[in-house]
Design a protein around this motif. Structure first.
Motif, PDB file in Angstrom:
ATOM      1  N   SER A  62       0.823  -1.211   0.000  1.00 39.05           N
ATOM      2  CA  SER A  62       0.000   0.000   0.000  1.00 39.05           C
ATOM      3  C   SER A  62       0.856   1.260   0.000  1.00 39.05           C
ATOM      4  N   SER A  63       2.004   1.205   0.682  1.00 35.51           N
ATOM      5  CA  SER A  63       2.870   2.387   0.762  1.00 35.51           C
ATOM      6  C   SER A  63       3.526   2.711  -0.576  1.00 35.51           C
ATOM      7  N   LYS A  64       3.546   1.734  -1.498  1.00 36.18           N
ATOM      8  CA  LYS A  64       4.198   1.944  -2.792  1.00 36.18           C
ATOM      9  C   LYS A  64       3.243   2.432  -3.875  1.00 36.18           C
ATOM     10  N   LEU A  65       1.950   2.382  -3.621  1.00 36.42           N
ATOM     11  CA  LEU A  65       0.978   2.569  -4.692  1.00 36.42           C
ATOM     12  C   LEU A  65       0.826   4.015  -5.159  1.00 36.42           C
ATOM     13  N   GLU A  66       1.061   4.966  -4.298  1.00 42.69           N
ATOM     14  CA  GLU A  66       0.911   6.387  -4.639  1.00 42.69           C
ATOM     15  C   GLU A  66      -0.489   6.678  -5.186  1.00 42.69           C
ATOM     16  N   GLY A  67      -1.491   6.010  -4.600  1.00 44.66           N
ATOM     17  CA  GLY A  67      -2.876   6.232  -5.008  1.00 44.66           C
ATOM     18  C   GLY A  67      -3.307   5.467  -6.240  1.00 44.66           C
ATOM     19  N   ASN A  68      -2.441   4.622  -6.801  1.00 41.56           N
ATOM     20  CA  ASN A  68      -2.758   3.869  -8.018  1.00 41.56           C
ATOM     21  C   ASN A  68      -3.321   2.489  -7.689  1.00 41.56           C
ATOM     22  N   GLU A  69      -3.893   1.859  -8.686  1.00 40.49           N
ATOM     23  CA  GLU A  69      -4.252   0.440  -8.635  1.00 40.49           C
ATOM     24  C   GLU A  69      -3.196  -0.320  -9.408  1.00 40.49           C
ATOM     25  N   ALA A  70      -2.748  -1.469  -8.874  1.00 42.87           N
ATOM     26  CA  ALA A  70      -1.626  -2.173  -9.499  1.00 42.87           C
ATOM     27  C   ALA A  70      -1.814  -3.682  -9.415  1.00 42.87           C
ATOM     28  N   LYS A 101     -15.995 -12.747  -8.597  1.00 43.53           N
ATOM     29  CA  LYS A 101     -16.192 -12.239  -9.953  1.00 43.53           C
ATOM     30  C   LYS A 101     -15.484 -13.141 -10.966  1.00 43.53           C
ATOM     31  N   PHE A 102     -15.886 -13.018 -12.227  1.00 43.31           N
ATOM     32  CA  PHE A 102     -15.415 -13.970 -13.225  1.00 43.31           C
ATOM     33  C   PHE A 102     -14.211 -13.452 -13.993  1.00 43.31           C
ATOM     34  N   TYR A 103     -13.290 -12.812 -13.250  1.00 43.35           N
ATOM     35  CA  TYR A 103     -11.997 -12.449 -13.787  1.00 43.35           C
ATOM     36  C   TYR A 103     -10.958 -13.249 -13.022  1.00 43.35           C
ATOM     37  N   ALA A 104      -9.742 -13.293 -13.548  1.00 44.99           N
ATOM     38  CA  ALA A 104      -8.792 -14.264 -13.005  1.00 44.99           C
ATOM     39  C   ALA A 104      -7.471 -13.679 -12.541  1.00 44.99           C
ATOM     40  N   CYS A 105      -7.337 -12.358 -12.487  1.00 42.38           N
ATOM     41  CA  CYS A 105      -6.089 -11.767 -12.035  1.00 42.38           C
ATOM     42  C   CYS A 105      -6.362 -10.681 -11.004  1.00 42.38           C
ATOM     43  N   GLY A 106      -5.434 -10.535 -10.042  1.00 47.38           N
ATOM     44  CA  GLY A 106      -5.681  -9.667  -8.894  1.00 47.38           C
ATOM     45  C   GLY A 106      -4.908  -8.367  -8.916  1.00 47.38           C
ATOM     46  N   THR A 107      -5.575  -7.301  -8.461  1.00 50.95           N
ATOM     47  CA  THR A 107      -4.921  -6.013  -8.254  1.00 50.95           C
ATOM     48  C   THR A 107      -5.089  -5.606  -6.795  1.00 50.95           C
ATOM     49  N   ILE A 108      -4.358  -4.566  -6.396  1.00 48.29           N
ATOM     50  CA  ILE A 108      -4.503  -3.992  -5.069  1.00 48.29           C
ATOM     51  C   ILE A 108      -4.784  -2.504  -5.208  1.00 48.29           C
ATOM     52  N   ARG A 109      -5.697  -2.010  -4.384  1.00 49.63           N
ATOM     53  CA  ARG A 109      -6.023  -0.588  -4.328  1.00 49.63           C
ATOM     54  C   ARG A 109      -6.587  -0.278  -2.946  1.00 49.63           C
ATOM     55  N   ASN A 110      -6.035   0.733  -2.288  1.00 51.18           N
ATOM     56  CA  ASN A 110      -6.529   1.142  -0.962  1.00 51.18           C
ATOM     57  C   ASN A 110      -6.563  -0.020   0.021  1.00 51.18           C
ATOM     58  N   ARG A 111      -5.495  -0.840   0.023  1.00 49.16           N
ATOM     59  CA  ARG A 111      -5.323  -1.966   0.960  1.00 49.16           C
ATOM     60  C   ARG A 111      -6.295  -3.119   0.708  1.00 49.16           C
TER      61      ARG A 111
END
Length: 316
Positions: A62-70, A101-111
């Motif tokens: 979370s500290s690396k995201l700079e407000g982005n989704e990754a 949900k019917f997607y297969a890859c994960g992102t992180i946003r806002n912890r």
């Protein structure tokens, strides 16, 4: 690296050295999940997309995201979500409903973690050893992302699974038709022993009792859903089917005691009821999985005489 990863190391000194050397970087290039993992391997010191198996790792990410989704190193296999480096999938921080949900890859946003299509393009978090100068280098404007010839994913796991199949019909013409393909899964809920099952989608509309009689004669019984992975398998089977408004499953209410149970004997430790369900204790004693758009394949109570498609269970 999580505590359990330490236990797998052959040398504690080596493990501590690896922990100290492994850094996390945010790569501000928009790539697909697979392209991102290749980039981590080829340009960031042989690393992978980041694995998150503890609160400290979540804080670091979370500290690396700079407000982005990754992108992170989380993807869906045939039966379960998994980490790209083979770490155990026990620690989770999904946003509400995202894992289904019917997607297969994960992102992180806002912890929190989110399920996204693997072909979407996001920034990504890499684990690095000693990254080369182009690990976080911004791409040339207008240049398409590319993978070095002969490169391969550092991941030992399979390619993420996103359901995309078409249905065909098979079965005897004088009886209920099964939708193909069926879906199989393995369960270890029964005394720690593994059992293999196949789920069959039956499109002919029958009452709950008629559906159960058919399942018991042609397969084993109406399907139970004793755990989250079976719920995912059922949802995958229904995704592209013509089974509206839903399908019968082996869920039934004890009219004397008021409890719900699985008729095939599965332990009732998991539930996936829809909002405000069950809703009619006096007349709706049979359970179904909703195929109505927006209801996320949740369970509903229904009158047992209603004619619906059904899902049969077959023990392999």
């Amino acid at each position: 690296m999580a505590f359990w990863d330490l236990l797998r190391c052959t040398s504690l000194v080596l493990c501590l050295t690896l922990i100290a050397a492994r850094q996390v970087v945010l790569v501000k290039q928009r790539k697909t999940w697979t392209e991102a993992n290749h980039h981590c391997s080829d340009h960031c010191g042989g690393g992978t997309l980041m694995t998150i198996t503890s609160d400290p790792q979540l804080t670091t990410a979370s500290s690396k995201l700079e407000g982005n989704e990754a992108w992170i190193g989380l993807s869906r296999g045939l039966l379960s979500w998994q980490w790209v480096d083979g770490s155990s999938y026990y620690y989770t921080r999904w946003a509400k409903g995202e894992w289904m949900k019917f997607y297969a890859c994960g992102t992180i946003r806002n912890r929190l973690w989110y399920s996204q299509s693997c072909g979407s393009k996001y920034y990504f978090l890499c684990y690095t050893g000693s990254p080369s100068s182009d690990c976080t280098l911004n791409p040339v404007p207008g240049a398409a992302p590319s993978m070095p010839a002969g490169s391969s994913m550092a991941s030992p796991v399979s390619v993420p699974f996103e359901p995309a199949y078409t249905s065909s019909i098979s079965g005897a013409m004088d009886g209920p038709l099964d939708a193909s393909p069926s879906e199989s899964y393995t369960s270890s809920l029964n005394a720690g022993m593994c059992f293999s099952y196949t789920l069959h989608l039956v499109l002919e509309r029958m009452s709950w009792n008629e559906a159960r009689n058919y399942c018991m004669s042609a397969h084993t019984d109406l399907a139970g859903i004793p755990e989250a992975e079976v719920q995912w398998t059922v949802s995958k089977l229904l995704l592209y089917s013509d089974a509206a408004p839903g399908v019968w499953i082996g869920l039934h209410k004890n009219r004397l005691w008021g409890n719900w149970y699985w008729v095939n004997g599965d332990v009732f430790n998991f539930s996936f009821w829809g909002k405000n369900k069950p809703s009619n204790p006096l007349s709706e004693h049979c359970g179904m999985v909703s195929r109505t758009p927006g209801r996320n394949f949740t369970w509903e109570d229904e009158c047992c005489g209603v004619k619906l498609p059904s899902i049969c269970l077959e023990e392999n």
